[in-house]
Design an enzyme around this catalytic site. Structure first.
Site, PDB file in Angstrom:
ATOM      1  N   ASP A 171       0.847  -1.275  -0.032  1.00  0.00           N
ATOM      2  CA  ASP A 171      -0.114   0.063  -0.041  1.00  0.00           C
ATOM      3  C   ASP A 171       0.958   1.342  -0.042  1.00  0.00           C
ATOM      4  OD1 ASP A 171      -2.485   1.653   0.460  1.00  0.00           O
ATOM      5  OD2 ASP A 171      -1.713   1.842   2.554  1.00  0.00           O
ATOM      6  N   ASP A 215      -0.293   5.163   0.997  1.00  0.00           N
ATOM      7  CA  ASP A 215      -0.336   6.272   1.836  1.00  0.00           C
ATOM      8  C   ASP A 215      -0.524   5.487   3.237  1.00  0.00           C
ATOM      9  OD1 ASP A 215      -1.554   8.583   0.420  1.00  0.00           O
ATOM     10  OD2 ASP A 215      -2.143   7.375  -0.591  1.00  0.00           O
ATOM     11  N   GLY A 258      -5.471   2.347  -3.333  1.00  0.00           N
ATOM     12  CA  GLY A 258      -6.860   2.806  -3.572  1.00  0.00           C
ATOM     13  C   GLY A 258      -6.831   3.965  -4.461  1.00  0.00           C
ATOM     14  N   LYS A 303      -8.379  -5.107  -3.294  1.00  0.00           N
ATOM     15  CA  LYS A 303      -6.878  -5.493  -3.627  1.00  0.00           C
ATOM     16  C   LYS A 303      -6.493  -6.948  -3.632  1.00  0.00           C
ATOM     17  CE  LYS A 303      -5.179  -1.119  -1.252  1.00  0.00           C
ATOM     18  NZ  LYS A 303      -4.408  -0.388  -0.191  1.00  0.00           N
TER      19      LYS A 303
END
Length: 271
Positions: free
Chosen positions: A15, A17, A51, A199
């Site tokens: 990921d 952030d 995302g 995901k």
């Protein structure tokens, strides 16, 4: 994690952030590129799993993004290096239903995420919100009416007051059941994705394509939208800055994004 597994690991999903980058959106580029070379030598691919929009994510890796793989838009956009292998396509009827429901709540700031661009609707969000959204969506346009957008819709990305995240999350789960699934990414952000499109589903497409298994996968994350992939991968790390439900979904916890937890852990695995 057991010792000497670097030759067993074929996929690392990370990921962005709150996980890979610092709060100022920087990361140690020379250090990461060294680690990436170690991974290549071990036959392992690096997957950016976020995302966020693909066009924003690739700009984090200028000059070498084609060497990486992307599971963007929470699984709605999957790219294997230079080849696009999957894009979600929310039906027009569902898109219009979601738009109508979101319009019932004036404090929601909504973003429509398409294959070609993301969109903000004039009169419903501020210029300040548009500029903030542009940080995460490098292709972003103003439109007069979401329902008239001519694009393949991948997901929605509404922002709600942070203290009301769970309140709206529950409302959306009830009102949109069977149409889209809400997923939390933190700080009042709730993405609406196609049922079963997250995901982990994006990782599954790559795993199948490459002929590997979840036992050969490592994942790192810090948000609610990372839970499925943390559960899917045999080796998974929640960041120290993650909430408890995310830590519960992971096998282990590593140092925070501000402490370069991802890079520290990957160095231990591959160097």
């Amino acid at each position: 994690m057991k010792n000497n597994i670097k030759n067993d690991i074929k996929l690392v999903a990370v990921d962005i952030d709150g996980t890979f980058v610092h709060s100022d959106y920087t990361y140690d580029i020379p250090r990461f590129q060294r680690i990436l070379s170690y991974m290549k030598n071990a036959g392992c691919k690096f997957v950016v799993a976020s995302g966020n929009q693909y066009y924003q994510l690739r700009d984090l890796f200028p000059g070498y993004y084609d060497e990486l793989c992307f599971v963007a838009e929470n699984g709605a956009f999957v790219k294997d290096q230079k080849e696009l292998i999957f894009t979600a396509n929310i039906p027009k009827e569902t898109v219009d239903t979601v738009i109508d429901i979101c319009r019932e709540y004036k404090e929601i700031s909504n973003v429509l995420c398409g294959l070609n661009s993301a969109y903000c609707e004039r009169g419903t969000v501020s210029q300040e919100f548009f500029q903030l959204t542009n940080i995460y969506y490098h292709r972003l346009e103003w439109v007069d009416d979401f329902k008239k957008v001519n694009d393949q819709i991948l997901k929605f990305a509404p922002t709600v007051p942070e203290e009301k995240t769970y309140f709206y999350y529950d409302i959306f789960r009830e009102k949109l059941k069977g149409k889209v699934e809400p997923t939390r990414s933190g700080h009042g952000s709730i993405d609406f994705i196609m049922p079963g499109c997250h995901k982990a589903s994006g990782l599954k497409r790559l795993v199948k394509r490459w002929g590997i298994s979840p036992a050969q996968c490592v994942a790192f994350g810090d948000g609610g939208n990372d839970i499925e992939m943390l559960q899917y991968c045999e080796y998974s790390y929640a960041m120290e800055n993650a909430p408890q439900d995310v830590k519960n979904a992971a096998k282990q916890v590593c140092p925070s994004n501000e402490e370069d937890g991802v890079l520290l852990t990957l160095e231990k695995i591959f160097s």
